[in-house]
Design an enzyme around this catalytic site. Sequence first.
Site, PDB file in Angstrom:
ATOM      1  N   HIS A 258       0.822  -1.212   0.000  1.00  0.00           N
ATOM      2  CA  HIS A 258       0.000   0.000   0.000  1.00  0.00           C
ATOM      3  C   HIS A 258       0.859   1.267   0.000  1.00  0.00           C
ATOM      4  O   HIS A 258       0.686   2.155  -0.831  1.00  0.00           O
ATOM      5  CB  HIS A 258      -0.881   0.049   1.259  1.00  0.00           C
ATOM      6  CG  HIS A 258      -1.755  -1.143   1.496  1.00  0.00           C
ATOM      7  ND1 HIS A 258      -2.956  -1.345   0.847  1.00  0.00           N
ATOM      8  CD2 HIS A 258      -1.613  -2.178   2.352  1.00  0.00           C
ATOM      9  CE1 HIS A 258      -3.516  -2.462   1.295  1.00  0.00           C
ATOM     10  NE2 HIS A 258      -2.727  -2.994   2.207  1.00  0.00           N
TER      11      HIS A 258
HETATM   12  O1  RIB Z   1      -4.530   0.195   5.068  1.00  0.00           O
HETATM   13  C1  RIB Z   1      -3.159   0.063   4.775  1.00  0.00           C
HETATM   14  C2  RIB Z   1      -2.351   0.960   5.654  1.00  0.00           C
HETATM   15  O2  RIB Z   1      -2.490   0.553   7.013  1.00  0.00           O
HETATM   16  C3  RIB Z   1      -0.847   0.872   5.366  1.00  0.00           C
HETATM   17  O3  RIB Z   1      -0.236   2.097   5.669  1.00  0.00           O
HETATM   18  C4  RIB Z   1      -0.374  -0.185   6.312  1.00  0.00           C
HETATM   19  O4  RIB Z   1       0.999  -0.021   6.675  1.00  0.00           O
HETATM   20  C5  RIB Z   1      -1.241   0.089   7.510  1.00  0.00           C
HETATM   21  O5  RIB Z   1      -0.623   1.119   8.255  1.00  0.00           O
END
Ligand code: RIB
Length: 329
Positions: A258
Amino acid sequence: MSMFVPTHRRRILLDTDPGGDDAIALLWLLSLVKQGLADLVAVTTVAGNVPAHQTFNNASQLLHLAGYSQIPVGRANVDAPTPAHQATYIHGADGLGNLTATLPPATHVLATAPMAADLIIDCLSAAPGEVTIVAIGPLTNLAAAEHQSPGILKLAQEIVIMGGVFSCPGNITAQAEFNLWFDPAAAQVVFDRRRDGVVILPLDVTQHVRFKPEMAQQVAAAAPTHPLAQFLLNLVDFMVQTALTYRATAGIPSFLVHDATTLAYLFYPETLGFQRAWVQVETQGEWTSGETLLDQRAIAKPPPNAWVARQVDAEGLLMRLVADLSQVC
Ligand code: RIB
Ligand code: CA
């Protein structure tokens, strides 16, 4: 190898809650720093995937592993109230695939580290309009900086966040993405205080960016004896297992990077498509807290406050990520 020699390197403050995908994003950024394409002015850490003291140590250990211990690291308020459960089921008890014991020690000291909000204020005040904030965890520190020094967020060149979800299921609740769910009030402060808008990389695009074991093997092959190579292989193995367990990748052995999509926006914008929008965050809902709302009705809207990524060339993004990671060892 980059043909582009920038006259002005992008200066970045990274706010993060490492976190397996945060680690990939940080290593990507350090590769770009090593290539002379970016400057990392500071790392600030926040409670999110794991508690604040752990994200602080994780960031310091990752910087040590990559040879960048000189980068200042700010800490969050370790006593601040946080949601009962975090994301250890995805990232491991220590936030880095239970691999921190294999990493070089933290070189930054929590007790004497600057507060994240202070470091954000100092960096933005020292270079108005020149520093980009990349926020890949809950937005607690950014809101704290704004409360402490009203107007400070406007001094950032851009604010780029991984967070939110608009047209697909959430990942922490049916309606919300983890970072904004964790501190929705902070997110609303950030969305409200930027005149020109926040750049948002939501789950809608990050759910397609699947980092696979063979990509880690390709990176490791570039420097098989480097400690970072072994860490990457072990981290990816762990993250793939939890991604499969929680059905995040449609059964494909991979995990969602992500946070790395924020760097794709900054350095490889051709891999993403964006929609201008007026975005709000639900901060009150019993079932919908942290939901991000984008009004698509054919009626006039208030001035837009965000650019929202809606399309991604996932394969192209991953190819660029792997190529750059291969240079960080
Ligand atoms: O939803 C994904 C996010 O939440 C990313 O930043 C992951 O590292 C968690 O922090
Ligand atoms: Ca994160």
